[in-house]
Design an enzyme around this catalytic site. Structure first.
Site, PDB file in Angstrom:
ATOM      1  CE  LYS A 149      -1.183   2.125   3.663  1.00  0.00           C
ATOM      2  NZ  LYS A 149      -0.103   2.796   4.389  1.00  0.00           N
ATOM      3  CE  LYS A 183      -0.450  -3.485  13.468  1.00  0.00           C
ATOM      4  NZ  LYS A 183       1.105  -2.987  13.980  1.00  0.00           N
ATOM      5  CG  HIS A 241      -3.507   0.059   8.294  1.00  0.00           C
ATOM      6  ND1 HIS A 241      -2.914  -0.897   7.173  1.00  0.00           N
ATOM      7  CD2 HIS A 241      -2.481   1.008   8.127  1.00  0.00           C
ATOM      8  CE1 HIS A 241      -1.922  -0.648   6.995  1.00  0.00           C
ATOM      9  NE2 HIS A 241      -1.477   0.571   7.472  1.00  0.00           N
TER      10      HIS A 241
HETATM   11  C1  BG6 Z   1       1.771   2.586   7.751  1.00  0.00           C
HETATM   12  C2  BG6 Z   1       1.494   3.893   7.464  1.00  0.00           C
HETATM   13  O1  BG6 Z   1       0.897   1.852   6.610  1.00  0.00           O
HETATM   14  O2  BG6 Z   1       1.207   2.327   9.022  1.00  0.00           O
HETATM   15  C3  BG6 Z   1       2.199   4.712   8.651  1.00  0.00           C
HETATM   16  O3  BG6 Z   1       1.778   4.216   6.143  1.00  0.00           O
HETATM   17  C4  BG6 Z   1       1.949   4.337   9.953  1.00  0.00           C
HETATM   18  O4  BG6 Z   1       2.054   6.134   8.320  1.00  0.00           O
HETATM   19  C5  BG6 Z   1       2.313   2.815  10.073  1.00  0.00           C
HETATM   20  O5  BG6 Z   1       2.799   4.925  10.860  1.00  0.00           O
HETATM   21  C6  BG6 Z   1       1.628   2.228  11.203  1.00  0.00           C
HETATM   22  O6  BG6 Z   1       1.780   0.963  11.715  1.00  0.00           O
HETATM   23  P1  BG6 Z   1       1.967   0.383  12.951  1.00  0.00           P
HETATM   24  O7  BG6 Z   1       2.121  -1.049  12.905  1.00  0.00           O
HETATM   25  O8  BG6 Z   1       3.388   1.071  13.422  1.00  0.00           O
HETATM   26  O9  BG6 Z   1       0.912   1.074  13.641  1.00  0.00           O
END
Ligand code: BG6
Length: 496
Positions: A149, A183, A241
């Site tokens: 993505k 996750k 997400h």
């Molecule tokens: C990514 C985004 O997909 O997910 C980022 O592009 C973000 O901006 C990140 O910081 C967050 O992932 P996690 O796993 O650290 O919550």
């Protein structure tokens, strides 16, 4: 894993590969998931000598892995799997031979190895790479492609990319990665819902008051200025997400926990997601941008200071949404995500309704409604709040207490790396934790009109102090419904 495979990472020495893919692959080496003959090709426009690059990767891994995951232990085997290819994918040059030759070099009589092409590069290059792979006969029956993505900028661009890739790979060989689905707690949500009898009967608008999905981050831009200012929180977090999590919370039980069945159910949720248009965009959404503030006792700069120019890009989004189907009729879903918020926390909160009658009236006038919190990070776990009797009182005084499943305490050696799980799923050809083209399309179809309405409204983005929980309007979105965000750490005022 028993079958040999080749994994080719385009952008193999880039940021994503170094930060996420190589540590995940190394962990898989350590945990014994790789067969002897597995090979990993790191493709990059510029490659120094093999020795230099491997030293750099080795040093980097030592900084990334936690204690007990010592890079020295399996490094020797791992480094032998690594092949470096200097190749500019936009050129028709000889560089491709570095891939063509070893990939087709399979001893006679052996079946073609599974082949994974991981495109850790800007999506504008996906079409070109696939075309080159096809022209060079590098795509065979056991080939798959992994797409990172953000897949496009809006519905049209995403469709273009999917169509380009779709010319060369069938849909069941395309793995659109969303690392939130890897996750551990997200998969536990499926276990919670579909492996226990007690939740599913209550999982609907008769018993659930509302649902919150909140992905708050402490980090700011992390140097990704150009990308982030184009994308904003809506494209970066909500379109993928957050909507993926929504699907897993709200979908009907699939017939079996297999990719096609799960995808069918997820699609139904996205189809039933009520579109927000016109005035509703103003009343049901909040977009914010952080200004300077204090985080953990330290002053941090605002978004515009980090960016170095003016911008209306949102670093925070809150939305009130509805799913128009039988199960969820009348249940609001509140979404929230933002950077430089008070606390890093990703969680899904299922707020149950209050009891209709209080038999404890007299000793306990208020019975707090049950709440289920599924915490993705940090402190992965599941917590249910219930009412219980206070100890050491003769009368029936009640208090709210948590029933807590903390993964780190319950499962010894609990450690979860979303990329590791998803990469192993790709190698295993298991699509169940990856998004289908139609899911991405419907998610864009829901998100695009909101972004367009923001852009045409002329209303400036609201500011919030770094270290707060976002703009005041975010709290007000729930307060006007007599509800509140589930904030572990209390709140701090924002600036208007
Ligand atoms: C990514 C985004 O997909 O997910 C980022 O592009 C973000 O901006 C990140 O910081 C967050 O992932 P996690 O796993 O650290 O919550």
């Amino acid at each position: 894993m028993t079958h040999d495979f080749d994994m080719v990472i385009f952008g193999g020495l880039g940021d994503l590969s170094l930060r996420k893919l190589l540590p995940a692959l190394y962990r898989s080496e350590v945990s014994g998931h790789f067969p002897e003959g597995a090979r990993i090709f790191l493709v990059s426009r510029r490659v120094e000598s093999r020795e230099q690059e491997l030293t750099r990767i080795h040093e980097w891994l030592s900084t990334q892995l936690k204690s007990g995951e010592s890079p020295a232990s399996h490094w020797q085997v791992f480094e032998e799997r690594l092949h470096l290819c200097a190749l500019d994918v936009t050129e028709n040059g000889e560089g491709w031979a570095q891939l063509e030759q070893p990939l087709s070099d399979i001893p006679e009589g052996q079946a073609p190895r599974d082949r994974v092409f991981y495109l850790a590069m800007p999506p504008s290059l996906y079409g070109t790479i696939c075309e080159q792979l096809s022209a060079r006969n590098l795509i065979h029956e056991a080939s798959r492609v992994v797409l990172e993505k953000p897949l496009g900028y809006d519905r049209n661009t995403a469709n273009d990319i999917n169509t380009q890739v779709g010319k060369y790979f069938p849909e069941n060989s395309i793995f659109r990665i969303d690392h939130y689905l890897g996750k551990e707690t997200v998969q536990n949500l499926l276990a919670l819902r579909f492996a226990n009898i007690m939740f599913e009967p209550l999982w609907n608008g008769n018993y659930i008051d509302h649902v919150q999905i909140s992905l708050s981050e402490e980090v700011g831009l992390e140097g990704r200025t150009a990308f982030y200012d184009q994308a904003g929180a809506m494209r970066d977090m909500i379109q993928n997400h957050l909507l993926q999590l929504l699907c897993l919370v709200a979908m009907e039980p699939p017939h079996k926990l297999q990719a096609d069945n799960i995808r069918t159910e997820k699609l139904k949720v996205l189809q039933a997601l009520r579109p927000l248009t016109g005035y509703e965009v103003q009343s049901h959404t909040v977009r914010g941008q952080y200004v300077e503030g204090m985080m953990h006792g330290k002053e941090v700069p605002g978004y515009l200071d980090e960016l170095g120019k003016d911008s209306q890009t949102e670093t925070f989004v809150a939305i009130k949404a509805h799913i128009d189907n039988w199960r969820w009729s009348g249940v609001p879903f509140y979404f929230r995500t933002g950077k430089r918020l008070r606390q890093r926390c990703a969680e899904i909160v299922i707020q149950f309704k209050s009891l209709t009658h209080n038999v404890f009236d007299g000793t306990s006038t208020h019975l707090a409604a049950n709440r289920l919190v599924i915490r993705l990070q940090p402190d992965e776990g599941i917590e249910m709040t219930v009412m219980a009797k206070e100890l050491n009182h003769l009368d029936m005084r009640l208090q709210q207490v948590p029933l807590n499943l903390n993964f780190a305490e319950t499962f010894s050696n609990f450690y979860s790396d979303a990329y590791q799980r998803l990469l192993l799923n790709v190698i295993d050809n298991d699509l169940s934790l990856f998004a289908h083209r139609d899911e991405a399309d419907l998610a864009w179809a829901w998100v695009d009109p909101i972004i367009n309405a923001w852009n045409t409204s002329g209303t400036p983005v609201q500011t919030y102090e770094a270290g707060s929980w976002g703009p005041d309007a975010s709290a007000a979105l729930l307060h006007s419904d007599r509800r509140a965000w589930h904030n572990n750490g209390g709140s701090k005022r924002s600036k208007k």
